[in-house]
Write an enzyme that holds these catalytic residues in place. Structure first.
Site, mmCIF file in Angstrom:
data_model
loop_
_atom_site.group_PDB
_atom_site.id
_atom_site.type_symbol
_atom_site.label_atom_id
_atom_site.label_comp_id
_atom_site.label_asym_id
_atom_site.label_seq_id
_atom_site.Cartn_x
_atom_site.Cartn_y
_atom_site.Cartn_z
ATOM 1 C CB SER A 127 -0.879 -0.006 1.261
ATOM 2 O OG SER A 127 -1.429 1.263 1.489
ATOM 3 C CE1 TYR A 152 -3.313 0.099 4.911
ATOM 4 C CE2 TYR A 152 -3.894 -2.196 5.258
ATOM 5 C CZ TYR A 152 -3.582 -1.145 4.400
ATOM 6 O OH TYR A 152 -3.543 -1.359 3.052
ATOM 7 C CE LYS A 156 -1.467 -4.443 3.258
ATOM 8 N NZ LYS A 156 -1.656 -5.750 2.614
HETATM 9 C C1 WQD Z 1 -9.367 9.384 1.088
HETATM 10 C C2 WQD Z 1 -9.592 10.848 1.410
HETATM 11 C C3 WQD Z 1 -10.119 11.290 3.713
HETATM 12 C C4 WQD Z 1 -14.036 9.361 3.757
HETATM 13 C C5 WQD Z 1 -6.657 4.326 3.012
HETATM 14 C C6 WQD Z 1 -5.453 3.464 3.310
HETATM 15 C C7 WQD Z 1 -4.947 2.892 2.025
HETATM 16 C C8 WQD Z 1 -6.063 2.116 1.411
HETATM 17 C C9 WQD Z 1 -7.197 3.079 1.065
HETATM 18 C C10 WQD Z 1 -6.446 -0.152 2.021
HETATM 19 C C11 WQD Z 1 -8.958 11.259 2.751
HETATM 20 C C12 WQD Z 1 -11.273 11.680 2.797
HETATM 21 C C13 WQD Z 1 -12.804 9.832 3.331
HETATM 22 C C14 WQD Z 1 -15.058 10.289 4.141
HETATM 23 C C15 WQD Z 1 -13.563 12.087 3.635
HETATM 24 N N1 WQD Z 1 -6.507 1.133 2.320
HETATM 25 N N2 WQD Z 1 -12.570 11.165 3.272
HETATM 26 N N3 WQD Z 1 -14.776 11.618 4.055
HETATM 27 O O1 WQD Z 1 -7.157 7.165 3.865
HETATM 28 O O2 WQD Z 1 -6.318 7.806 1.523
HETATM 29 O O3 WQD Z 1 -6.252 5.428 2.242
HETATM 30 O O4 WQD Z 1 -7.644 3.618 2.310
HETATM 31 O O5 WQD Z 1 -6.075 -0.654 1.015
HETATM 32 O O6 WQD Z 1 -3.855 2.043 2.298
HETATM 33 O O7 WQD Z 1 -4.435 4.264 3.870
HETATM 34 O O8 WQD Z 1 -8.424 6.489 1.763
HETATM 35 O O9 WQD Z 1 -10.758 6.696 1.018
HETATM 36 O O10 WQD Z 1 -10.270 6.584 3.529
HETATM 37 O O11 WQD Z 1 -9.718 8.630 2.258
HETATM 38 O O12 WQD Z 1 -13.330 13.315 3.577
HETATM 39 O O13 WQD Z 1 -16.178 9.933 4.559
HETATM 40 O O14 WQD Z 1 -10.990 11.078 1.554
HETATM 41 O O15 WQD Z 1 -9.944 12.280 4.725
HETATM 42 O O16 WQD Z 1 -8.452 12.553 2.616
HETATM 43 P P1 WQD Z 1 -7.016 6.838 2.428
HETATM 44 P P2 WQD Z 1 -9.869 7.049 2.172
#
Ligand code: WQD
Length: 312
Positions: A127, A152, A156
């Site tokens: 990741s 998490y 990785k």
């Molecule tokens: C993306 C952006 C949130 C939800 C993580 C893991 C990565 C992979 C994908 C497993 C961020 C914003 C999100 C919401 C929001 N995991 N957001 N409101 O955190 O970049 O990555 O998930 O494979 O390894 O680190 O992904 O989709 O959670 O968030 O504003 O309800 O969207 O703050 O900026 P992230 P995400």
């Protein structure tokens, strides 16, 4: 008949990868998945899409003896694609020991059994979160890593480092794929991101809000040092991620790898902000997404996106 073992084969990326393997190779595919964050229903959808039946073995990879028994009756496996892992960032913050035990013990067991059964090729699902809060963008495979921000992500990183050392003495060849943010669904719409628990990833939350399953969604912060204040991420289509696994399989089977351990970023090479993602979704779907700006989420980095030259 040569087989590919896909662990986590009923999951979001695992099932899409199985579909692309079945579409473009003659390999038989076997899945191991304990349904902790997936369902057997996905196998029926794979059959609908490809016309082929996939058998899943509901095995906990942390149980070495059960896994050994599985390999006793499956001796034509030429490659393992290891997706199975717990993957929720917030859940890992609340229960780190569960994450370290599950993600690392299962990896060691599947590598050990693969070696005992003369598997030659191993592809590991890593990741972009291993990069931590990077300052130099876009990120390449040579970008130095900053401290990981969640258990998490740390599992990785440790997994990658274990594989690096293991690969030096192992008969197996390894490819590690660092996913940025996988999104989207199979064009048939029959499978896609459907986590068992409440999704905390952006795109499923946008979809649920647009579909009326949520009254509104929250944008976690708009005061970041980015072009519109919201976080920037590199969203990459799940079919592209799946095709990269098929390409990695061919890369290893055709012995194109120069090292025992090859590392690739899987991203689109471009960054999109949270607000841009919402605005684009609204434009494409014609549906208004009701959201409220709230304070930042712990552990989020302001911006991360990839340079995908090496993978290309
Ligand atoms: C993306 C952006 C949130 C939800 C993580 C893991 C990565 C992979 C994908 C497993 C961020 C914003 C999100 C919401 C929001 N995991 N957001 N409101 O955190 O970049 O990555 O998930 O494979 O390894 O680190 O992904 O989709 O959670 O968030 O504003 O309800 O969207 O703050 O900026 P992230 P995400």
């Amino acid at each position: 008949m040569k087989s590919i073992l896909v662990t986590g084969g009923c999951g979001y990326i695992g099932s899409q990868t199985i579909i692309e393997i079945l579409k473009s190779t003659d390999y038989q595919v076997i899945s191991i998945d304990n349904y902790v964050n997936s369902s057997e229903q996905t196998l029926h959808r794979i059959k609908e899409i490809t016309g082929k039946s996939i058998k899943n073995h509901c095995i906990d990879l942390c149980n070495l003896e059960t896994l050994r028994d599985f390999f006793k009756t499956h001796n034509s496996i030429v490659g393992v694609i290891h997706f199975a892992a717990l993957k929720s960032v917030p859940q890992s913050v609340n229960d780190p020991i569960r994450y370290y035990k599950n993600n690392l013990e299962s990896l060691l067991n599947i590598i050990k059994c693969s070696e005992e059964n003369n598997v030659e090729n191993f592809i590991f699902s890593s990741s972009c979160s291993v990069y931590g809060d990077v300052s130099s963008l876009p990120v390449t495979e040579e970008t130095s890593l900053s401290p990981t921000l969640s258990p998490y992500a740390h599992t990785k990183l440790i997994a990658e480092q274990m594989i690096m050392f293991i690969s030096e003495k192992s008969k197996m060849n390894f490819v590690l794929l660092r996913y940025f943010n996988p999104v989207g669904a199979d064009p048939s719409g029959l499978i896609g991101e459907l986590p068992s628990d409440i999704p905390n990833n952006l795109v499923p939350v946008i979809c649920q809000t647009a579909a009326g399953e949520r009254a509104k969604m929250y944008v976690f912060g708009n005061t970041y040092p980015t072009r519109d204040g919201s976080c920037i991420r590199d969203y990459v289509h799940v079919v592209d991620i799946a095709l990269a696994h098929v390409a990695s399989l061919n890369f290893l089977v055709q012995k194109k790898n120069k090292e025992k351990y090859s590392l690739f970023n899987l991203g689109s090479g471009d960054g999109v902000s949270v607000l841009e993602a919402i605005q684009t979704f609204e434009k494409v779907s014609g549906v208004k997404v009701n959201y409220e700006i709230v304070p930042k989420r712990e552990g989020d980095v302001a911006a991360i996106y990839s340079d995908s030259t090496k993978a290309k």
